[in-house]
Design a protein around this motif. Structure first.
Motif, mmCIF file in Angstrom:
data_model
loop_
_atom_site.group_PDB
_atom_site.id
_atom_site.type_symbol
_atom_site.label_atom_id
_atom_site.label_comp_id
_atom_site.label_asym_id
_atom_site.label_seq_id
_atom_site.Cartn_x
_atom_site.Cartn_y
_atom_site.Cartn_z
ATOM 1 N N UNK A 5 52.788 68.624 73.004
ATOM 2 C CA UNK A 5 53.215 68.473 74.406
ATOM 3 C C UNK A 5 52.052 68.210 75.355
ATOM 4 N N UNK A 6 50.833 68.083 74.839
ATOM 5 C CA UNK A 6 49.705 67.822 75.728
ATOM 6 C C UNK A 6 48.397 67.742 74.973
ATOM 7 N N UNK A 7 47.317 67.488 75.722
ATOM 8 C CA UNK A 7 45.968 67.401 75.153
ATOM 9 C C UNK A 7 44.956 67.588 76.270
ATOM 10 N N UNK A 8 43.760 68.039 75.914
ATOM 11 C CA UNK A 8 42.721 68.208 76.932
ATOM 12 C C UNK A 8 41.500 68.936 76.414
ATOM 13 N N UNK A 9 40.713 69.443 77.336
ATOM 14 C CA UNK A 9 39.459 70.126 77.019
ATOM 15 C C UNK A 9 39.587 71.595 77.386
ATOM 16 N N UNK A 10 39.073 72.462 76.523
ATOM 17 C CA UNK A 10 39.151 73.898 76.722
ATOM 18 C C UNK A 10 37.826 74.529 76.312
ATOM 19 N N UNK A 11 37.620 75.786 76.694
ATOM 20 C CA UNK A 11 36.417 76.524 76.323
ATOM 21 C C UNK A 11 36.730 77.546 75.236
ATOM 22 N N UNK A 12 35.765 77.743 74.345
ATOM 23 C CA UNK A 12 35.843 78.839 73.383
ATOM 24 C C UNK A 12 35.486 80.125 74.127
ATOM 25 N N UNK A 13 36.243 81.209 73.951
ATOM 26 C CA UNK A 13 35.965 82.441 74.715
ATOM 27 C C UNK A 13 34.556 82.998 74.463
#
Length: 420
Positions: A397-405
């Protein structure tokens, strides 16, 4: 917090450099495609491999559960998804991280014994990694879809595509994945969420070998259409390449650089070169990403997948500057993409000697995530990610950039300090 392995000495800058040198010199080659149960160490019919750190059935997200149920039906251990749910909860099926078995899988990461897996060998060491065939975007097992069309596709991959590719790879001989990835970066891929150039290269090479098999025309056409119609086909090979690199780095047994980053939808975990197979985890979250029309954050599964191992070696979000066209898929301006990947230089050991970005004067991608630098700067590694729906059967349902905690790195640093 997990127990760390013990060691008689602390990590030094020379250890980090040695691990980084290995990361750059690793040379994975695609050598074949085989049935998972025949090649993955410890694989058996009543074992299902999944993405991310260890997790029990009762804690899994709905997307991972749905994927596993589809895998159990595909495996022939039951006939319906409802029966699969009962079997999975019965205790008769084992679950383990794919990374614990020299394997990896995108999103839910489901691998069962009869699934075909690409076999990639690091040629300096002979170490091997294993990743299943990419099904394409949308409704796919890895995103939790498990309907008839998904299972029919998986059966075709097993029964028709697998023997064709196996024969073709025997004709072509080993394929140089490192060389393909270096060229794909020059052609506008970051080789995680964008694999168009890499897939095109693979298609060019495998097409000749497929034709040389002299297989039935209709089957050849279907195989070629499947590969050419899936711009993410190379993703499986990119993951397998990165996993082989990480195994080669881990074999050294020293250095504070990250070898694995992965999520299971509940927790995100990392591994560190000098700390073996110990997982250091923190809670997973939903990325602030670009959702497809009609979907939003409330529909999303938190961070899930093994494909973030590509970022562990400097690809994906670390190489966004190489892939300006990906902005239309994951969001953000071209300038923002470049700034994101450039910031990763603050937490890495150096520039990759072979993976270079033309738009930045052929500088190498930032590689070798240093745990100590992450904690000292407070800069979390970025990952490119797809998003699976919480609702089984919907798919991506989507895609993008995220951070590792940051919590993963704080836990790893504490273990490193105890080791010193």
């Amino acid at each position: 917090m997990p127990h760390a392995l013990t060691s008689s000495s602390s990590s030094t800058p020379s250890d980090a450099q040695a691990a980084f040198d290995r990361l750059c010199e690793a040379h994975p080659m695609l050598i074949g495609i085989e049935r998972a149960g025949d090649v993955i160490p410890g694989m058996r019919r009543d074992l299902v491999l999944h993405a991310g750190p260890p997790i029990s059935w009762d804690r899994m997200t709905s997307a991972m559960r749905a994927s596993i149920c589809g895998g159990l039906v595909f495996e022939g251990l039951c006939t319906t998804v409802e029966e699969a749910e009962q079997l999975a909860a019965s205790g008769e099926i084992g679950f383990a991280p794919a990374h614990d078995h020299q394997a990896a899988g995108a999103m839910a990461g489901t691998i069962t014994a009869s699934m075909p897996v690409f076999v990639v060998e690091e040629r300096n060491s002979g170490l091997r990694s294993f990743v299943s065939v990419n099904e394409g975007l949308g409704k796919a097992l890895r995103f939790g879809a498990n309907g008839p069309e998904v299972l029919d596709r998986l059966r075709w991959i097993r029964d028709s595509l697998h023997p064709l590719l196996k024969h073709a790879l025997a004709i072509s001989g080993p394929m140089d994945l490192k060389q393909m990835i270096a060229e794909a970066l020059r052609r506008g891929d970051e080789v995680h969420n964008r694999n168009k150039a890499a897939t095109s290269q693979f298609f060019r090479d495998i097409a000749l070998a497929l034709v040389a098999t002299r297989a039935e025309h209709g089957e050849l056409e279907k195989a070629l259409r499947f590969i050419s119609g899936n711009d993410h086909f190379f993703l499986s090979l990119s993951i397998a390449h990165a996993k082989a690199v990480s195994l080669y780095v881990e074999e050294l047994g020293s250095g504070d650089i990250v070898t694995v980053m992965a999520g299971n939808g509940v927790e995100v975990g990392i591994r560190v070169a000098s700390l073996g197979k110990t997982w250091f985890t923190a809670p997973a979250s939903v990325a602030n990403v670009k959702f497809f029309e009609g979907h939003g954050e409330a529909d999303a599964t938190p961070t899930m997948g093994d494909s973030y191992i590509t970022e562990s070696i400097g690809l994906g979000a670390f190489a966004l500057a190489a892939a300006p066209a990906i902005s239309s898929f994951i969001g953000g301006t071209v300038e923002e993409l470049i700034a994101r990947s450039e910031r990763m230089r603050e937490i890495t050991v150096g520039e990759h000697r072979h993976f270079r970005i033309p738009a930045l004067g052929f500088r190498g991608v930032p590689s070798g995530i240093d745990v100590r630098k992450v904690v000292a700067t407070g800069i979390s590694p970025l990952i490119n990610t797809g998003i699976a729906s919480r609702v089984p059967g919907v798919g991506q349902i989507g895609a993008g950039v995220q951070q590792i905690p940051l919590g993963c790195f704080a836990a790893a640093l504490a273990a490193l300090e105890r080791q010193s």
